[in-house]
Design an enzyme around this catalytic site. Structure first.
Site, PDB file in Angstrom:
ATOM      1  N   ASP A   1     -40.876 -41.222  13.539  1.00  0.00           N
ATOM      2  CA  ASP A   1     -39.821 -40.468  14.051  1.00  0.00           C
ATOM      3  C   ASP A   1     -39.836 -38.808  13.395  1.00  0.00           C
ATOM      4  O   ASP A   1     -38.654 -38.489  13.773  1.00  0.00           O
ATOM      5  CB  ASP A   1     -38.389 -41.022  13.967  1.00  0.00           C
ATOM      6  CG  ASP A   1     -37.946 -41.241  12.304  1.00  0.00           C
ATOM      7  OD1 ASP A   1     -38.924 -41.088  11.518  1.00  0.00           O
ATOM      8  OD2 ASP A   1     -36.868 -41.216  12.154  1.00  0.00           O
ATOM      9  N   GLU A   2     -40.695 -38.561  12.627  1.00  0.00           N
ATOM     10  CA  GLU A   2     -40.693 -37.002  12.106  1.00  0.00           C
ATOM     11  C   GLU A   2     -41.932 -36.640  12.070  1.00  0.00           C
ATOM     12  O   GLU A   2     -42.898 -37.153  11.984  1.00  0.00           O
ATOM     13  CB  GLU A   2     -39.842 -37.309  10.771  1.00  0.00           C
ATOM     14  CG  GLU A   2     -39.742 -36.088   9.935  1.00  0.00           C
ATOM     15  CD  GLU A   2     -38.992 -36.404   8.623  1.00  0.00           C
ATOM     16  OE1 GLU A   2     -38.668 -35.314   8.000  1.00  0.00           O
ATOM     17  OE2 GLU A   2     -38.617 -37.470   8.413  1.00  0.00           O
TER      18      GLU A   2
END
Length: 346
Positions: free
Chosen positions: A94-95
């Site tokens: 997610d990053e």
């Protein structure tokens, strides 16, 4: 992404929207993998034991993780990144860091690019993302957390030093709780305090990391965005609801971890040479046992055999086992081996 796993669950199940949600196991030894923002208001955080989270938020709703769904959403998001730049350094599902200095859209504004990416993510996934924009990775990371959720924050070149000065050292990316406590003991509480120390003094107290602390206290970070970073190892582990002692139980409990590690190898076309078995006993004593093969471990059967041999060497278990894990390291991409590895067929 904002509260990524929990947000995906709330998106896919309308009943969960507005509810405090924890992705993870609700069992006695479960751990919170992600918490919705509603749950965070009660102090629930990722990596928190489930029993503690339940105590903080009695009406917390636990949801089992669906990693295949999260991976698919992650692929959607990264496809959007790739429309703007090939320089994408994933940090997790997610990053990621993006270098948009020379971008595919030939846009002059990194802020405008961040706005477009966030809008596309929401349009295609119905999920929100926060972005940080700055002139180096350290400041971009700090900025990305500054206006979560669903925020965008920019730190311009002339603002970097002033932004860092009042921050608590515990808020610095790269300084964990233990290091922050040690800095506090030495009378260093803020970025301004950290900047007063010489590099030699910081290296004397913190080793090589001292040079990094010296630089970030001055808002300096020369690390490039590195696309397709080589992963050093892949592993999987499980914590058990009740301590295990019998060999058959231990073997059965290891199998899902072996499957997960080999699934990664197949999906990424990466193989390794070193197998490591991780064992945590009921009293939290942690031990590891490793074996390195001259050749790459080229089948799941071989990975399983080495893992179980490492396990068998520990028998009989001196005490109950609460966690077992297996990892594979000394990784190499199978594509790069073509032409330089001899294969023996028996």
């Amino acid at each position: 992404m904002d509260a990524f796993y929990a947000s995906v669950e709330q998106r896919d199940n309308p009943v969960l929207r507005g509810q405090p949600v924890a992705v993870g196991g609700s069992r006695q030894r479960g751990v919170v993998a992600a918490a919705s923002y509603e749950a965070r208001q009660f102090g629930v955080r990722s990596a928190m034991p489930s029993v503690v989270a339940q105590r903080k938020c009695p009406h917390l709703v636990f949801v089992k993780p669906r990693f295949e769904v999260y991976k698919e959403v992650s692929r959607q998001v990264r496809a959007i990144f790739a429309e703007y730049t090939p320089l994408i350094e994933p940090v997790s599902l997610d990053e990621a860091y993006l270098d948009v200095t020379h971008n595919l859209k030939q846009m002059a504004s990194a802020t405008r690019i961040a706005e477009q990416i966030r809008a596309k993510i929401f349009e295609q996934t119905q999920l929100t993302a926060s972005a940080g924009v700055s002139y180096n990775k350290f400041l971009a990371k700090l900025a990305s957390d500054y206006q979560k959720p669903n925020g965008l924050f920019v730190i311009k070149p002339h603002e970097g030093l002033g932004f860092v000065e009042p921050l608590k050292v515990g808020d610095f990316h790269g300084i964990g709780p233990v290091t922050a406590a040690r800095l506090n003991q030495l009378g260093i509480f803020t970025g301004a305090d950290l900047r007063q120390q010489s590099e030699q003094w910081l290296r004397q107290h913190f080793g090589k990391a001292g040079s990094y602390y010296y630089a970030i206290a001055r808002a300096i970070d020369h690390r490039p965005v590195v696309a397709d970073r080589v992963r050093k190892s892949v592993g999987s582990e499980n914590t058990f609801e009740q301590d295990l002692t019998e060999y058959e139980e231990l073997v059965a409990s290891l199998q899902p971890s072996i499957d997960e590690v080999w699934e990664y190898c197949q999906r990424t076309e990466v193989l390794g040479r070193t197998v490591t078995l991780k064992v945590k006993y009921a009293d939290f004593q942690l031990i590891t046992r490793s074996r390195t093969s001259f050749a790459l471990i080229s089948s799941q059967a071989l990975l399983e055999r080495i893992t179980l041999e490492l396990l068998a060497a520990l028998l009989p278990m001196p005490k109950g086992v609460r966690l077992l894990g297996v990892s594979l390291s000394n990784l190499d991409n199978t594509d790069e081996l073509v032409g330089r590895q001899l294969v023996l067929e028996l």
